[in-house]
Design a protein around this motif. Structure first.
Motif, short mmCIF file in Angstrom:
data_model
loop_
_atom_site.label_atom_id
_atom_site.label_comp_id
_atom_site.label_asym_id
_atom_site.label_seq_id
_atom_site.Cartn_x
_atom_site.Cartn_y
_atom_site.Cartn_z
N THR A 131 -0.72 0.65 6.33
CA THR A 131 -1.23 -0.72 6.49
C THR A 131 -0.17 -1.72 6.06
O THR A 131 -0.06 -2.80 6.64
N GLY A 132 0.61 -1.38 5.05
CA GLY A 132 1.67 -2.28 4.58
C GLY A 132 1.16 -3.29 3.58
O GLY A 132 0.22 -3.03 2.83
N THR A 133 1.76 -4.44 3.59
CA THR A 133 1.47 -5.46 2.59
C THR A 133 0.08 -6.06 2.77
O THR A 133 -0.31 -6.42 3.88
N GLN B 151 -1.94 5.32 -4.12
CA GLN B 151 -3.18 4.57 -4.33
C GLN B 151 -4.37 5.22 -3.62
O GLN B 151 -5.46 4.65 -3.62
N TYR B 152 -4.17 6.38 -3.05
CA TYR B 152 -5.23 7.03 -2.26
C TYR B 152 -6.37 7.55 -3.12
O TYR B 152 -6.18 8.04 -4.24
N ASN B 153 -7.56 7.47 -2.55
CA ASN B 153 -8.76 8.09 -3.11
C ASN B 153 -8.92 9.47 -2.46
O ASN B 153 -8.11 9.85 -1.61
N PRO B 154 -9.96 10.23 -2.81
CA PRO B 154 -10.13 11.56 -2.21
C PRO B 154 -10.34 11.56 -0.70
O PRO B 154 -10.15 12.59 -0.05
N MET B 155 -10.69 10.42 -0.11
CA MET B 155 -10.92 10.34 1.33
C MET B 155 -9.64 10.03 2.11
O MET B 155 -9.65 9.95 3.33
N GLY B 156 -8.52 9.80 1.41
CA GLY B 156 -7.26 9.54 2.08
C GLY B 156 -7.06 8.10 2.50
O GLY B 156 -6.30 7.82 3.43
N SER B 157 -7.71 7.18 1.82
CA SER B 157 -7.50 5.75 2.06
C SER B 157 -7.23 5.09 0.71
O SER B 157 -7.41 5.69 -0.35
N ILE B 158 -6.77 3.84 0.76
CA ILE B 158 -6.47 3.12 -0.48
C ILE B 158 -7.76 2.97 -1.31
O ILE B 158 -8.80 2.58 -0.80
N HIS B 159 -7.65 3.31 -2.57
CA HIS B 159 -8.79 3.27 -3.49
C HIS B 159 -9.35 1.85 -3.60
O HIS B 159 -8.60 0.88 -3.66
N GLY B 160 -10.66 1.75 -3.63
CA GLY B 160 -11.31 0.45 -3.77
C GLY B 160 -10.93 -0.27 -5.04
O GLY B 160 -10.96 -1.50 -5.10
N GLY B 161 -10.56 0.48 -6.07
CA GLY B 161 -10.13 -0.14 -7.32
C GLY B 161 -8.85 -0.95 -7.15
O GLY B 161 -8.64 -1.93 -7.86
N TYR B 162 -8.01 -0.55 -6.19
CA TYR B 162 -6.81 -1.34 -5.91
C TYR B 162 -7.21 -2.68 -5.31
O TYR B 162 -6.69 -3.72 -5.72
N PHE B 163 -8.13 -2.66 -4.35
CA PHE B 163 -8.65 -3.91 -3.79
C PHE B 163 -9.22 -4.79 -4.90
O PHE B 163 -8.95 -5.98 -4.98
N ALA B 164 -10.07 -4.19 -5.74
CA ALA B 164 -10.73 -4.94 -6.81
C ALA B 164 -9.72 -5.54 -7.78
O ALA B 164 -9.89 -6.68 -8.23
N THR C 130 0.84 -1.19 0.00
CA THR C 130 0.00 0.00 0.00
C THR C 130 0.88 1.24 0.00
O THR C 130 2.01 1.22 0.49
N GLY C 131 0.37 2.33 -0.58
CA GLY C 131 1.11 3.59 -0.63
C GLY C 131 0.19 4.75 -0.93
O GLY C 131 -0.95 4.57 -1.40
N GLU C 132 0.65 5.94 -0.67
CA GLU C 132 -0.15 7.15 -0.90
C GLU C 132 -0.58 7.30 -2.35
O GLU C 132 -1.61 7.90 -2.64
#
Length: 164
Positions: free
Chosen positions: A118-120, A67-80, A63-65
């Motif tokens: 969060t890391g790996t 990949q952030y969405n506008p809310m400041g968390s990893i974008h759901g598209g990365y999860f998907a 994980t890294g910045e």
């Protein structure tokens, strides 16, 4: 207001497509062994295939910045994308030579946000059914450091002959 700009670069080798003579498991094992370069998306998003066996594929991603969405968390598209990659490869491990797949349906359930600290993330997928024309699989995306579930998903794939 001073803005600090970060940057990230990556490179990739030309993609190698599965040979009609290789089984899906043989192709993925060659990728793991470094005989075949990883697909460009792996470098773009920062994840890699770490394990395969019949019916199972495991990916890990940092994980890294970036990949952030506008809310400041990893974008759901990365999860998907992690889920889609692992799910498809789990199906691929069970395909005989001359067969290919494509995702026709992807179901993703995100249960908690991830952040750069969060890391790996580890995505473990299992093929549930691989038939002549249709395959299904399920996967879990968990944090390596904390063991928490971040997302889970399912796929349906179309299975078809590799065009020659």
């Amino acid at each position: 207001m001073t803005t600090t700009v970060s940057s990230r670069t990556h490179s990739w080798a030309p993609q190698t497509l599965p040979s009609p003579e290789m089984s899906g498991l043989d192709f993925l094992q060659a990728l793991l062994d470094g005989k075949i370069p990883p697909p460009p998306i792996a470098g773009t998003l920062g994840f890699t295939l770490v394990h395969v066996e019949p019916g199972v594929a495991v990916f890990e991603g940092e994980t890294g910045e970036h990949q952030y969405n506008p809310m400041g968390s990893i974008h759901g598209g990365y999860f998907a994308t992690l889920l889609d990659s692992a799910l498809g490869c789990a199906v691929m491990t069970r395909l005989p030579a001359g067969r290919a797949y494509t995702t026709t349906q992807l179901g993703v359930h995100m249960v908690r946000p991830a952040f750069s600290h969060t890391g790996t993330l580890r995505c473990e997928a299992t093929a549930m059914h691989v038939g002549r024309t249709v395959a299904t699989a399920e996967a879990r995306l968990t944090g390596v450091a904390d063991g928490k579930l971040y997302a889970h998903g399912t796929t349906t794939c179309a299975v078809f002959p590799i065009a020659q």
